[in-house]
Design a protein around this motif. Structure first.
Motif, short mmCIF file in Angstrom:
data_model
loop_
_atom_site.label_atom_id
_atom_site.label_comp_id
_atom_site.label_asym_id
_atom_site.label_seq_id
_atom_site.Cartn_x
_atom_site.Cartn_y
_atom_site.Cartn_z
N LEU A 560 0.81 -1.22 0.00
CA LEU A 560 0.00 0.00 0.00
C LEU A 560 0.84 1.27 0.00
O LEU A 560 0.29 2.37 0.01
N ASP A 561 2.15 1.15 0.02
CA ASP A 561 3.02 2.32 0.03
C ASP A 561 3.08 2.95 -1.36
O ASP A 561 3.12 2.26 -2.37
N PHE A 562 3.10 4.28 -1.37
CA PHE A 562 3.25 5.03 -2.62
C PHE A 562 4.75 5.11 -2.93
O PHE A 562 5.56 5.31 -2.03
N PRO A 563 5.18 4.95 -4.19
CA PRO A 563 4.38 4.79 -5.42
C PRO A 563 4.11 3.35 -5.84
O PRO A 563 3.61 3.11 -6.92
N HIS A 564 4.46 2.39 -4.95
CA HIS A 564 4.28 0.98 -5.32
C HIS A 564 2.82 0.67 -5.61
O HIS A 564 2.49 -0.05 -6.56
N CYS A 565 1.91 1.24 -4.81
CA CYS A 565 0.50 0.88 -4.93
C CYS A 565 -0.14 1.41 -6.21
O CYS A 565 -1.20 0.92 -6.62
N VAL A 566 0.45 2.43 -6.85
CA VAL A 566 -0.16 3.00 -8.05
C VAL A 566 0.50 2.49 -9.33
O VAL A 566 0.03 2.81 -10.43
N VAL A 567 1.56 1.70 -9.18
CA VAL A 567 2.26 1.18 -10.36
C VAL A 567 1.95 -0.29 -10.59
O VAL A 567 1.69 -0.71 -11.73
N TYR A 568 1.94 -1.06 -9.52
CA TYR A 568 1.75 -2.50 -9.64
C TYR A 568 0.36 -2.89 -9.17
O TYR A 568 -0.30 -2.16 -8.42
N GLU A 569 -0.06 -4.05 -9.59
CA GLU A 569 -1.37 -4.55 -9.20
C GLU A 569 -1.37 -4.87 -7.71
O GLU A 569 -0.40 -5.38 -7.15
N MET A 570 -2.51 -4.58 -7.10
CA MET A 570 -2.63 -4.78 -5.66
C MET A 570 -2.80 -6.26 -5.34
O MET A 570 -3.74 -6.89 -5.82
N PRO A 571 -1.91 -6.85 -4.54
CA PRO A 571 -2.09 -8.26 -4.16
C PRO A 571 -3.23 -8.39 -3.15
O PRO A 571 -3.66 -7.41 -2.53
N GLU A 572 -3.67 -9.58 -2.98
CA GLU A 572 -4.74 -9.82 -2.02
C GLU A 572 -4.18 -9.80 -0.61
O GLU A 572 -3.24 -10.54 -0.27
N LEU A 573 -4.73 -8.91 0.20
CA LEU A 573 -4.28 -8.78 1.58
C LEU A 573 -5.02 -9.77 2.46
O LEU A 573 -6.24 -9.92 2.36
N THR A 574 -4.28 -10.43 3.32
CA THR A 574 -4.86 -11.37 4.27
C THR A 574 -4.39 -11.03 5.67
O THR A 574 -3.45 -10.24 5.87
N ALA A 575 -5.06 -11.61 6.65
CA ALA A 575 -4.67 -11.38 8.03
C ALA A 575 -3.25 -11.88 8.30
O ALA A 575 -2.49 -11.26 9.05
N GLU A 576 -2.88 -12.98 7.65
CA GLU A 576 -1.52 -13.52 7.84
C GLU A 576 -0.46 -12.59 7.27
O GLU A 576 0.59 -12.37 7.89
N SER A 577 -0.72 -12.01 6.09
CA SER A 577 0.26 -11.10 5.50
C SER A 577 0.41 -9.82 6.30
O SER A 577 1.50 -9.26 6.39
N LEU A 578 -0.69 -9.36 6.91
CA LEU A 578 -0.60 -8.16 7.74
C LEU A 578 0.15 -8.44 9.03
O LEU A 578 0.89 -7.58 9.52
N GLU A 579 -0.03 -9.61 9.60
CA GLU A 579 0.67 -9.94 10.83
C GLU A 579 2.17 -10.13 10.62
O GLU A 579 2.98 -9.73 11.44
N SER A 580 2.53 -10.72 9.48
CA SER A 580 3.96 -10.97 9.22
C SER A 580 4.72 -9.69 8.92
O SER A 580 5.88 -9.53 9.30
N GLY A 581 4.07 -8.71 8.26
CA GLY A 581 4.73 -7.46 7.93
C GLY A 581 5.86 -7.66 6.95
O GLY A 581 5.93 -8.65 6.23
N ASP A 582 6.81 -6.70 6.91
CA ASP A 582 7.95 -6.84 6.01
C ASP A 582 9.06 -7.61 6.70
O ASP A 582 8.99 -7.96 7.87
#
Length: 764
Positions: A560-582
């Protein structure tokens, strides 16, 4: 240690992404739609990137004309179209590099067309929009929609400041000229006779007074920080100003650059503690080493370094078995291993002349810092030595005889009187001087407002009903209804607070450093306001948390960070991906904020005994020791500095129980003449009346401000006309009824007053 490069800012993409909250993500498409709707009516079947510069300028001029319409909705659509240009027309780009390239190109184009001035007028209108302010005050819940116009304007202005400020490989000569022009405009009295930063300070104080709770504070603080950074300069510019200032005053050059010295520190093991040195000496005498495996144990128990102030209930989550002192970067605790493996014996050394250069080892010849000394320290040393060996003192004599010193004092006194009589001091109108003059009348309000925001954003602060709401520009109109939406909003809120802390800490540090370099009393003035507003306990409150968790926080969603979110297709966000973070080892902005706050605390307490005692009273030693768990040289240096200045007030038992910390201070912190931090005298450690020290400093500051900035005609330091002819030759307007009482006045003031003619003639 952590691979962290401390500097003015993070990388450009990170700084741009922090401008937007994740709840603003749908507005990127809205900005593009507003631009394309208007662009298609003017240019058909062509893209923005396909136009030449002349065509682009013509279209921008049309947008600026449309900003002056009275229809509020129409103005907002035009502003969104301009924001899309500043964002780099991302729909026509394939990579993030393309977005940054076109963003920089469009922003220099917008600046050349006078866009910033037009935006400044609109921003001032929105700030003074009493209807919007009163509506926001009455609303029970404020959301993202209440600050739409302000967010759009502030986003454009932030992008302009940040992109023009940042250097790029494809810099053009005209861009360098435009950068200097823009920098001069922002630092000059651009808006109502005041620099642009003061308008942003006004927004901060208005928000904290609850008169405008809908102001988007994160964007305001980021823009304020970057404006100060751009107009005044960052750490490298400060170092250059120091060098030039010392050359102008014929002072010796600086021995080193502090930041560069810290960066050059390697993970070499520091001097061992006293217990370790004794054990090593005994082992060498016995001529044998222990080869048996050792059981891992808590080295704090071994050296008796338990924290006497730690509350067991409040610190259970932090007792993870790590050694607080052992976390000092590069310090190797021999007991922090399961086994000790004896290395093979080294080969016999070759003669020095036979050793190839690549095999020669170079060890540091001393401590990393050049020692420093103040004139006050030299005077104290001479005074003590004379009293000890001769039996009498001569006062503050270093290079001059008593007679010369007396004459110098008399001449200086006469000069000071003549200087005051001659009128105002000549002060150069530099950007920092203009900023101080503008901040001076309301400096206390600005400082209190910034500290209120810092307190509200601190992770240790608890939400209160009467506290200010800093989440107005992150909360959506409709609250989340699913678990995934709630998790996303939670990450966004935590990230929002971290960015606010980052901006405030960097802003305060820059102001302190620039004011100190410009004039010491300007620095002391803002320092006293910070101290009186409880900045010291606030920073300690900030560090009274699990600092390792804060440093390694994962409050970011890369997709969701700019400019990544406006250039590439948005992946499907899940609870697991949010918990793991970067996958990063630490959070750059949080480590940056911690170092900034430690540097601010050092600047406030350096050479100030009363403020050092505040560190002791608020029991900062255990809080700061826990911060040493962060294995980063820059952060550890400023923690050790704060521990060093208070060690002699903590008592002998504390020093005996914290020998490893004392060893680290000895190795990593600069030493000075007559530095008694390691032992301390009981006389020095006794508390005394420190209030007199602050009062005397306050009086000196007030005299400085009155002399330099008091423009009232009846002021204490107003110019005095000493010419007898000009004074008597002035025509004095007398009241109309004066001639009625003229004879009575002569009798009372002249004839009835005895005049000592002999004394008067002798005085002449």
């Amino acid at each position: 240690g952590l691979e962290f490069e401390y500097g003015d800012t993070d990388c450009l993409t990170a700084e741009l992404s922090e401008l937007y909250s994740y709840t603003e993500e749908p507005e990127f498409a809205l900005n593009r739609a507003c631009f394309e709707e208007d662009f298609r009516t003017q240019v058909k079947d062509r893209k923005w990137t396909e136009l030449d510069v002349a065509e682009q300028k013509a279209y921008v001029m049309r947008l600026l004309d449309a900003l002056e319409v009275t229809n509020r909705d129409r103005r907002l659509k035009v502003a969104r179209a301009i924001l899309y240009l500043a964002q780099g027309v991302f729909d026509e780009c394939d990579t993030e590099e393309d977005v940054l390239h076109w963003s920089r190109h469009n922003i220099f184009l917008l600046h050349g067309m006078g866009t910033f001035t037009a935006l400044l007028e609109l921003l001032s209108m929105e700030i003074d929009n009493n209807q919007a302010c009163s509506t926001a005050v009455r609303k029970p819940a404020i959301s993202l929609a209440d600050s739409t116009e302000l967010r759009v304007l502030l986003s454009i202005m932030y992008l302009m400041v940040e992109m023009v400020r940042s250097e790029a490989e494809d810099n053009k000569p005209e861009w360098r000229t435009a950068r200097e022009t823009f920098k001069a405009e922002l630092g000059s009295p651009l808006y109502n006779g005041e620099p642009f930063a003061l308008l942003l300070f006004t927004m901060v104080t208005k928000f904290c007074s609850m008169n405008a709770p809908h102001f988007p504070m994160k964007k305001v603080l980021l823009l304020l920080w970057k404006t100060i950074l751009f107009t005044l300069g960052g750490f490298e510019e400060l170092q250059e100003l120091k060098v030039r200032g010392r050359e102008r005053l014929n002072l010796p050059p600086l021995p080193e650059d502090s930041i560069k010295v810290v960066r050059s520190m390697r993970a070499a093991s520091p001097p061992a503690s006293a217990v370790e040195l004794i054990e090593q000496q005994q082992q060498q005498k016995r001529g044998r080493r222990s080869r048996r495996p050792l059981v891992k144990q808590d080295s704090l128990d071994t050296y008796g370094e338990r924290d006497p102030f730690k509350n067991d209930e409040a610190r259970d989550e932090e007792e993870d078995g790590d050694d607080v002192d052992g976390a000092i970067e590069g310090e190797v605790d021999p007991l922090d291993r399961d086994t000790i493996i004896q290395p093979p014996p080294p080969p016999p050394p070759l003669p020095l002349q036979l050793c190839p250069p690549s095999e020669r080892l170079s060890f540091p010849k001393g401590l990393p810092w050049a020692p420093k000394v103040r004139e006050k320290d030299i005077e104290h040393f001479l005074e003590t030595s004379r009293n000890k060996f001769i039996g009498f003192t001569l006062g503050s004599l270093t290079k001059m005889t008593f007679l010369a010193l007396t004459w110098f004092a008399a001449i200086f006194h006469i000069f000071s009187l003549l200087f005051v009589d001659q009128g105002e001091e000549e002060v150069e109108d530099t950007p920092i001087e203009i900023l101080y003059q503008g901040m001076l009348p309301n400096l206390s309000q600005y400082v209190i407002a910034l500290l209120k925001l810092l307190l509200a954003a601190a992770p240790t602060s608890k939400a209160k009903t009467d506290s200010i709401n800093i989440l107005a520009d992150v909360l959506p109109e409709e609250m989340p209804i699913t678990v995934l939406q709630s998790m996303k909003l939670g990450v966004d809120v935590n990230r929002h607070k971290e960015i606010i802390v980052k901006a405030i800490s960097a802003l305060l540090l820059l102001l302190l450093k620039h004011f100190k370099l410009n004039h010491i009393y300007q620095f002391e003035y803002i320092s006293q306001h910070l101290v009186f507003a409880n900045c010291i306990p606030l920073i300690l409150k900030f560090f009274n948390q699990n600092i390792m968790s804060y440093i390694s926080a994962k409050n970011s969603i890369c997709a969701l960070d700019f400019p990544h979110c406006v250039v590439y297709e948005m992946p499907e966000l899940t609870a697991e991906s949010l918990e793991s973070g970067d996958s990063t080892q630490f959070c750059w902005r949080n480590l940056f904020s911690c170092i900034n706050l430690l540097r601010i605390l050092n600047k406030l307490t350096k050479w100030k005994h009363s403020r050092t005692m505040m560190l002791v009273v608020f029991k900062s030693a255990p809080i700061l020791k826990r911060a040493l768990k962060v294995k980063q040289a820059m952060m550890q240096l400023y923690v050790l500095k704060l521990l060093k200045i208070q060690t002699k007030y903590l008592g002998r038992q504390w020093r005996k129980s914290n020998m490893k910390t004392m060893s680290a201070i000895y190795q990593k912190v600069r030493h000075r003449l007559n530095d008694d931090w390691a032992y301390g005298n009981d006389i020095d450690a006794r508390p005394w009346d420190f209030q007199a020290e602050e009062c005397a400093l306050r009086e000196s500051i007030e005299r400085f401000n009155n002399r330099r900035y008091d423009k009232s005609p009846g002021g204490e330091f107003a110019p005095v006309d000493n010419c007898l002819q000009s004074v008597l030759g002035q025509r004095v307007e007398l009241p109309e009824d004066f001639h009625y009482s003229y004879e009575m006045w002569l009798e009372r003031e002249v004839f009835s007053q005895p005049i000592q003619w002999d004394e008067l003639l002798q005085a002449q």
